[in-house]
Write an enzyme that holds these catalytic residues in place. Structure first.
Site, PDB file in Angstrom:
ATOM      1  N   GLU A  82       0.719  -1.085   0.068  1.00  0.00           N
ATOM      2  CA  GLU A  82      -0.019  -0.166  -0.017  1.00  0.00           C
ATOM      3  C   GLU A  82       0.752   1.119   0.080  1.00  0.00           C
ATOM      4  OE1 GLU A  82      -3.385  -0.066   2.753  1.00  0.00           O
ATOM      5  OE2 GLU A  82      -3.465  -2.333   2.608  1.00  0.00           O
ATOM      6  N   HIS A 106      -9.458   9.592   2.206  1.00  0.00           N
ATOM      7  CA  HIS A 106      -9.187   8.502   1.447  1.00  0.00           C
ATOM      8  C   HIS A 106      -9.164   8.869  -0.176  1.00  0.00           C
ATOM      9  CE1 HIS A 106      -8.373   4.675  -0.280  1.00  0.00           C
ATOM     10  NE2 HIS A 106      -8.199   3.910   0.936  1.00  0.00           N
ATOM     11  N   ARG A 138      -1.252   9.037   1.235  1.00  0.00           N
ATOM     12  CA  ARG A 138      -2.722   9.255   0.921  1.00  0.00           C
ATOM     13  C   ARG A 138      -3.077  10.815   0.652  1.00  0.00           C
ATOM     14  NH1 ARG A 138      -5.888   5.174   4.634  1.00  0.00           N
ATOM     15  NH2 ARG A 138      -4.941   3.406   3.228  1.00  0.00           N
ATOM     16  N   HIS A 189     -11.813   9.780   6.194  1.00  0.00           N
ATOM     17  CA  HIS A 189     -11.737   8.449   6.262  1.00  0.00           C
ATOM     18  C   HIS A 189     -11.211   8.216   7.492  1.00  0.00           C
ATOM     19  CE1 HIS A 189     -10.501   4.244   5.232  1.00  0.00           C
ATOM     20  NE2 HIS A 189      -9.342   4.534   5.342  1.00  0.00           N
ATOM     21  N   ARG A 235      -1.603   9.252   8.534  1.00  0.00           N
ATOM     22  CA  ARG A 235      -1.332   7.603   9.005  1.00  0.00           C
ATOM     23  C   ARG A 235      -0.906   7.163   7.748  1.00  0.00           C
ATOM     24  NH1 ARG A 235      -4.877   3.342   8.307  1.00  0.00           N
ATOM     25  NH2 ARG A 235      -6.308   4.718   7.645  1.00  0.00           N
TER      26      ARG A 235
HETATM   27  P1  FAD Z   1     -14.638   0.608  15.309  1.00  0.00           P
HETATM   28  O1  FAD Z   1     -14.142  -0.472  14.751  1.00  0.00           O
HETATM   29  O2  FAD Z   1     -15.222   1.765  14.499  1.00  0.00           O
HETATM   30  O3  FAD Z   1     -15.500   0.558  16.542  1.00  0.00           O
HETATM   31  C1  FAD Z   1     -16.391   1.513  17.359  1.00  0.00           C
HETATM   32  C2  FAD Z   1     -17.344   0.847  17.965  1.00  0.00           C
HETATM   33  O4  FAD Z   1     -18.067   1.976  19.008  1.00  0.00           O
HETATM   34  C3  FAD Z   1     -18.467   0.405  17.186  1.00  0.00           C
HETATM   35  O5  FAD Z   1     -18.932  -0.712  17.872  1.00  0.00           O
HETATM   36  C4  FAD Z   1     -19.829   1.584  17.580  1.00  0.00           C
HETATM   37  O6  FAD Z   1     -20.998   1.039  17.300  1.00  0.00           O
HETATM   38  C5  FAD Z   1     -19.133   1.901  19.084  1.00  0.00           C
HETATM   39  N1  FAD Z   1     -19.689   3.023  19.565  1.00  0.00           N
HETATM   40  C6  FAD Z   1     -19.528   4.169  18.859  1.00  0.00           C
HETATM   41  N2  FAD Z   1     -20.162   5.311  19.547  1.00  0.00           N
HETATM   42  C7  FAD Z   1     -20.459   4.540  20.639  1.00  0.00           C
HETATM   43  C8  FAD Z   1     -21.318   5.033  21.919  1.00  0.00           C
HETATM   44  N3  FAD Z   1     -21.754   6.296  22.285  1.00  0.00           N
HETATM   45  N4  FAD Z   1     -21.859   4.017  22.638  1.00  0.00           N
HETATM   46  C9  FAD Z   1     -21.505   2.664  22.683  1.00  0.00           C
HETATM   47  N5  FAD Z   1     -20.865   2.408  21.535  1.00  0.00           N
HETATM   48  C10 FAD Z   1     -20.802   3.450  20.555  1.00  0.00           C
HETATM   49  N6  FAD Z   1      -7.161   0.303   8.731  1.00  0.00           N
HETATM   50  C11 FAD Z   1      -6.464  -0.438   8.490  1.00  0.00           C
HETATM   51  O7  FAD Z   1      -5.552  -0.605   9.213  1.00  0.00           O
HETATM   52  N7  FAD Z   1      -6.415  -1.527   7.267  1.00  0.00           N
HETATM   53  C12 FAD Z   1      -7.520  -1.305   6.770  1.00  0.00           C
HETATM   54  O8  FAD Z   1      -7.288  -2.014   5.545  1.00  0.00           O
HETATM   55  C13 FAD Z   1      -8.621  -0.209   6.722  1.00  0.00           C
HETATM   56  N8  FAD Z   1      -9.439  -0.030   6.121  1.00  0.00           N
HETATM   57  C14 FAD Z   1     -10.712   0.453   6.262  1.00  0.00           C
HETATM   58  C15 FAD Z   1     -11.652   0.632   5.397  1.00  0.00           C
HETATM   59  C16 FAD Z   1     -12.873   1.473   5.620  1.00  0.00           C
HETATM   60  C17 FAD Z   1     -13.988   1.393   4.848  1.00  0.00           C
HETATM   61  C18 FAD Z   1     -12.841   2.059   6.896  1.00  0.00           C
HETATM   62  C19 FAD Z   1     -13.789   3.170   7.225  1.00  0.00           C
HETATM   63  C20 FAD Z   1     -11.711   2.238   7.724  1.00  0.00           C
HETATM   64  C21 FAD Z   1     -10.572   1.417   7.342  1.00  0.00           C
HETATM   65  N9  FAD Z   1      -9.559   1.392   8.264  1.00  0.00           N
HETATM   66  C22 FAD Z   1      -8.532   0.588   7.937  1.00  0.00           C
HETATM   67  C23 FAD Z   1      -9.335   2.036   9.390  1.00  0.00           C
HETATM   68  C24 FAD Z   1      -9.820   1.151  10.850  1.00  0.00           C
HETATM   69  O9  FAD Z   1     -10.733   0.103  10.128  1.00  0.00           O
HETATM   70  C25 FAD Z   1     -10.196   1.915  12.038  1.00  0.00           C
HETATM   71  O10 FAD Z   1      -9.400   2.815  12.343  1.00  0.00           O
HETATM   72  C26 FAD Z   1     -10.576   0.693  12.886  1.00  0.00           C
HETATM   73  O11 FAD Z   1     -11.196  -0.424  12.679  1.00  0.00           O
HETATM   74  C27 FAD Z   1     -11.112   1.509  14.255  1.00  0.00           C
HETATM   75  O12 FAD Z   1     -11.115   0.518  15.282  1.00  0.00           O
HETATM   76  P2  FAD Z   1     -11.664   0.838  16.595  1.00  0.00           P
HETATM   77  O13 FAD Z   1     -12.008  -0.203  17.381  1.00  0.00           O
HETATM   78  O14 FAD Z   1     -11.191   1.981  17.137  1.00  0.00           O
HETATM   79  O15 FAD Z   1     -13.235   1.591  16.047  1.00  0.00           O
HETATM   80  C1  SIN Z   2      -7.479   0.715   1.988  1.00  0.00           C
HETATM   81  O1  SIN Z   2      -7.841  -0.650   2.116  1.00  0.00           O
HETATM   82  O2  SIN Z   2      -7.212   1.321   1.257  1.00  0.00           O
HETATM   83  C2  SIN Z   2      -7.697   1.609   3.458  1.00  0.00           C
HETATM   84  C3  SIN Z   2      -6.722   0.860   4.466  1.00  0.00           C
HETATM   85  C4  SIN Z   2      -6.241   1.831   5.584  1.00  0.00           C
HETATM   86  O3  SIN Z   2      -7.167   2.736   5.678  1.00  0.00           O
HETATM   87  O4  SIN Z   2      -5.384   1.710   6.198  1.00  0.00           O
END
Ligand code: FAD
Ligand code: SIN
Length: 570
Positions: A118, A243, A287, A348, A383
């Protein structure tokens, strides 16, 4: 044994809950179904130094370079060092990463792992699962582990339950979380208090602050505002990653597609990221560089999306390596094996959030933040791709372990107001970055009500216009003044108004361009501004914060509306 409340069920919340539950009772609350966060949507994969031609030092160097001088080198080194062990832990929890064919021995890692490339990685180091379903597979494995922990009786999971306030006791420590059902019953908001010895905020990102985003509907920045309301310092909110390639009409097209060889074309069908004046890495430049170049190209062609041409990858690779995106693209009516598809940038990832160390400690005793809600300094101003799942895993794990060892560790010290100029000239990012508490009066209380009712959807439009890919002081100043008088008119606005106020203050205060923060009125990077700026609320009150019209007519933004089909204003 104590009681730990974890808010959120993405990778960060699930890992910290699982680790803490080895010793404590854990209640995990999550505002929708368990898998509703960004984690399950992650496509590209998870980066770590596990291949023979890689090392934690090289991973650290790439991460620091992407962070544009604002990453905390110690934090990055720690993540890079612990990454490999955590990936093996994920395997032990049931995650099966994709493997390479045995005749591809030069590209195979431990356990035969395949690897993807990437943007801005100097070697291919991104592990993936299910082709482009990495997040879904990780989330599923952790949810299964959670189910097993539930049967031990130590873990209580409450879906469709929203955290609406963090409560502190007279000794300043966090002592409870107020929660409310997310699904309206009889209209009235009934909150319930969950007593806690420690609280872990893992609510993910805040992409829904913007009209156009890759993020799921739950990503409304709740954790940042909950923590801020409770007095925790927030930091780096000006740094929002856009993104580059989101399918016009909605849905991410992973950077890994460009990593496999797809290229970007202008409306006339010509590559526009190559040649003089462009980053030599072309489509695989960082990015922020690619997203801004796309925005400039779109302006030149009247707002029409640019095109992603993946036809050279061939039908089999597109179908087998990227099954999720293949379905997305086809359901939007495109045959990407034969034709380029229209793409635009969209919000993103939030580099900023609640200020923490690498164990998730915030500046409030008993309050932790992990995953995208926290800001450890790993990501700096921008990032590196696929580092967020890794950081969430490493920090979530460490937070759970710290709590297991001591349910009442001391908090992170609040940064001082000092503005020392020490050590701010090393743009290579090799030395420590100072974190400074901001004195700006505008953000002294981002929760203060103004007089003019403002809806959440309106804030999303205004943030897209004023706090997007390209910013300037006049437009941001107008927004800041407008928001100063705003009164949230619905539940979404109760989250987004304070978030937009803080983001605007932070972006106005950084009078330079750096990483994802690009200002047309300050286009250069200023070495004297190599610091992280933190903000903390002076008055800690109003624990009822997010109950504000919780069940008013706020409808979660629909994915289908995430990105316009034809034109997008950048
Ligand atoms: P999340 O997985 O977003 O979980 C947050 C949780 O908090 C959810 O369960 C939500 O319902 C809950 N919540 C929110 N507010 C409240 C509240 N007030 N009360 C109770 N619950 C609440 N990163 C990578 O490293 N590699 C990738 O390939 C990649 N691809 C991505 C693709 C997409 C489409 C997106 C959107 C992001 C991507 N990212 C990627 C970024 C990465 O996915 C996120 O940064 C990471 O998953 C965040 O994890 P988290 O546990 O912090 O939050
Ligand atoms: C992607 O697959 O392009 C997203 C990866 C990331 O947000 O780290």
């Amino acid at each position: 044994m104590g009681h730990v409340v974890v808010i959120g069920s993405g990778i960060a919340g699930l890992i910290s809950a699982l680790r803490a539950a080895r010793v404590h009772d854990v209640t995990l609350v999550t505002k929708a179904e368990l898998t509703a966060g960004s984690t399950a949507w992650a496509q590209g994969g998870i980066a770590a130094a596990v291949f023979a031609d890689d090392s934690p030092e090289l991973h650290t160097r790439d991460t620091l370079a992407a962070g544009a001088g604002l990453s905390d080198p110690e934090a990055v080194r720690l993540m890079a060092r612990e990454g490999a062990a955590r990936l093996h832990d994920l395997v032990a929890l049931g995650v099966e990463f994709d493997t390479a064919a045995s005749d591809e021995s030069d590209t195979r890692g431990p356990l035969g792992w395949a690897r993807g490339l990437e943007a801005a990685h100097s070697v291919a180091r991104v592990l993936h699962a299910g082709g482009d379903a990495t997040g879904r597979i990780i989330e599923h494995a952790l949810a299964t582990a959670l189910d097993e922990a539930r049967s031990s009786g130590r873990m209580l999971v409450r879906e469709h339950t929203t955290a609406v306030a963090i409560v502190r006791g007279s000794d300043e420590r966090v002592c409870a979380v107020d929660v409310a059902p997310s699904i309206p019953r009889d209209g009235a908001v009934v909150t319930e208090r969950l007593d806690a010895d420690a609280v872990v905020i893992a609510t993910g990102g805040n992409g829904q602050l913007y009209r156009h985003t890759t993020n799921p509907p739950v990503a409304t920045g709740d954790g940042v505002i909950l923590g801020y309301a409770a007095g925790a310092a927030v930091v780096d909110l000006e740094f929002v990653q856009f993104h580059p390639t989101v399918l016009a009409g909605g849905g991410l097209v992973s950077e890994a597609v460009r990593g496999e060889g797809a290229v970007l074309l202008n409306a006339a069908g010509r590559r526009f990221l190559t040649g003089a004046g462009h980053d030599p890495r072309g489509e695989l430049a960082p990015r922020d560089v690619v997203a801004r170049a796309i925005a400039a190209q779109m302006r030149e062609q009247g707002g029409a999306p640019v095109l992603l041409d993946a036809t050279s990858l061939g039908e089999r690779t597109l179908r087998e390596r990227f099954p999720t995106i293949d379905r997305l693209v086809r359901s939007a009516g495109y045959d990407w094996t034969r034709e380029p598809v229209p793409v635009t940038p969209a919000a993103h990832y939030a580099m900023g959030g609640l200020l923490t160390d690498m164990s998730g400690r915030t500046t409030v005793p008993g309050l932790f933040a992990v995953g995208e809600t926290g800001s450890t300094g790993v990501h700096g101003a921008n990032r590196l791709a696929s580092n967020s799942l890794l950081e969430a895993l490493v920090v979530g794990w460490r937070a759970g372990d710290l709590l297991a060892a001591d349910v009442a560790p001391s908090p992170l010290p609040t940064p001082s107001l000092s503005t020392t100029q020490d050590k701010r000239d090393d743009e290579a990012g090799a030395v420590e970055v100072p974190t400074v508490l901001s004195e700006a009066p505008g953000a002294s209380d981002a929760l203060a009500d103004g007089a003019t009712p403002v809806a959440g959807e309106y804030v999303r439009d205004r943030a897209w216009d004023a706090l997007g890919l390209l910013r300037d002081g006049v437009t941001m100043g107008d927004l800041a003044r407008e928001l100063a008088d705003a009164q949230p008119a619905d539940a979404l606005a109760a989250r987004l108004v304070p978030l937009a106020r803080l983001t605007a203050e932070a972006a106005l205060a950084r009078r330079e361009s750096r990483g994802a923060h690009a200002r047309t009125d300050y286009p250069a990077t200023d070495p004297r501004q190599r610091w992280r700026r933190a903000w903390a609320r002076r008055v800690v009150a109003s624990p009822e914060l997010l109950t504000h019209d919780l069940h008013s007519d706020h409808r979660e933004p629909a994915l289908a509306a995430a990105v316009p089909t034809r034109e997008v204003k950048i």
